[in-house]
Write an enzyme that holds these catalytic residues in place. Structure first.
Site, mmCIF file in Angstrom:
data_model
loop_
_atom_site.group_PDB
_atom_site.id
_atom_site.type_symbol
_atom_site.label_atom_id
_atom_site.label_comp_id
_atom_site.label_asym_id
_atom_site.label_seq_id
_atom_site.Cartn_x
_atom_site.Cartn_y
_atom_site.Cartn_z
ATOM 1 N N ARG B 32 0.831 -1.208 0.000
ATOM 2 C CA ARG B 32 0.000 0.000 0.000
ATOM 3 C C ARG B 32 0.864 1.257 0.000
ATOM 4 N NH1 ARG B 32 -4.159 -1.998 4.562
ATOM 5 N NH2 ARG B 32 -5.067 -3.684 3.330
ATOM 6 N N GLY B 97 16.009 -5.467 10.208
ATOM 7 C CA GLY B 97 17.269 -4.989 9.648
ATOM 8 C C GLY B 97 17.188 -4.837 8.131
ATOM 9 N N ARG B 105 20.747 -6.655 7.198
ATOM 10 C CA ARG B 105 20.153 -7.987 7.303
ATOM 11 C C ARG B 105 21.218 -9.016 7.673
ATOM 12 N NH1 ARG B 105 22.207 -8.640 2.418
ATOM 13 N NH2 ARG B 105 22.324 -10.720 1.493
#
Lengths: 151, 151, 151
Positions: B32, B97, B105
């Site tokens: 969205r 992350g 990450r």
């Protein structure tokens, strides 16, 4: 775990596997129809909708199996199997809806998500009652039953 | 399989399912926010990172459940459940992350991968000991215990 | 469920997990070799083939585990474990074939699909016999055996 306690869950599981096989075949047919050869996954919107529908169902398959069995073993095999059948029905509607338009995937997607939440709720209840029995030596279901004069 | 032997594994499983539901909702919100309508999966890097984070966690979910239960049933329910909680914690850090940057990450990804390897190790040990008991009629754990004067 | 009845299924499961770990590592190496940094999944065809090979194996992993265990518990642990090993062998051939060319993925893909169908067939038979025993109180296997003068 006795055979009687899980055979309906196993039946719903095999049905779910057959449904996944059916979805995979639809992607293979769509690859041929719209000439999208592997490893490509991009193509006309008609192909991409079918591809994403199958990917989404695949992604949810292990989650569905995990809550189907947790709910079925710790809460109720009968209720879980009925929810399992409803979920698979919802996923079939979702797949055919999504094949037609992105809009038509929504109603069956919400339906199957709601059924999944019911299975999550049953799993939570079942595991919670089991925790109380095993670690707190309190049988809440039986306590509830005797409080209501049922046992 | 008694209820006591698996209830903690079932609890970690349901927690894992709830985490997957949380990740799926984040993808819906990101679709969205960045206006990426299904079936599209390409979009701004912010969206693609969240999408890939969820896809990666989904891909590892069945592997995680498989080793959680194999390790829990054949090796130790307690140790496996603790590893399961650590894995889910690592995956939460990984998801947040990755949402910020691809670099962030990495640390939680390595952490959750290490926990998964521990569960794989426990599973291998548990299945190996079980094989020796069932097919070679040798109880290595007991033999080890008595050799050390523990039993 | 006794330990003897499932230990071989657990061993095949752990082997399947190790194979998935191996495929994931190949994707990491391919990302480095072809400079495709996450979250990107598009790149040269060599990379995309390895990426899709791993994605396809991941997608089928939960389906494989579900029929391996259903077939192993309700039909035959021995036959299911042998099929499980054949499936994993087929998937290894598929992964290496697909890494070389899209064409070379086909033969091992058809092989592993056929093995999966055998496991689905075993699962259906096992669950059907179990249903008859549990809900209809008819033991078809035993009836068949005595009809043939085997029992």
């Amino acid at each position: 775990m006795s055979e009687e306690a899980v055979v309906a869950l196993a039946a719903v599981t095999v049905l779910g596997v057959l449904q996944q096989a059916y979805f995979s075949l639809q992607v293979i047919y769509a690859r041929r129809k719209y000439s999208v050869s592997p490893p490509a996954t991009a193509g006309p919107p008609e192909f991409e909708r079918i591809f994403r529908a199958q990917a989404n169902c695949s992604e949810y398959f292990p989650i569905f199996i995990a809550v189907l069995w947790t709910s079925g073993v710790f809460f109720s095999q009968g209720l879980s199997s009925v929810c399992g059948l409803l979920y698979l029905y919802g996923r079939l509607q979702y797949f055919h809806g999504y094949s037609e338009s992105a809009q038509r995937r929504l109603a069956p997607l919400y339906f199957s998500a709601r059924v999944l939440w019911v299975l999550v709720g049953f799993s939570l209840l079942g595991v919670f009652f089991s925790f109380c029995r095993v670690y707190l030596k309190v049988d809440l279901l039986r306590g509830l039953g005797s409080a209501l004069g049922l046992v």
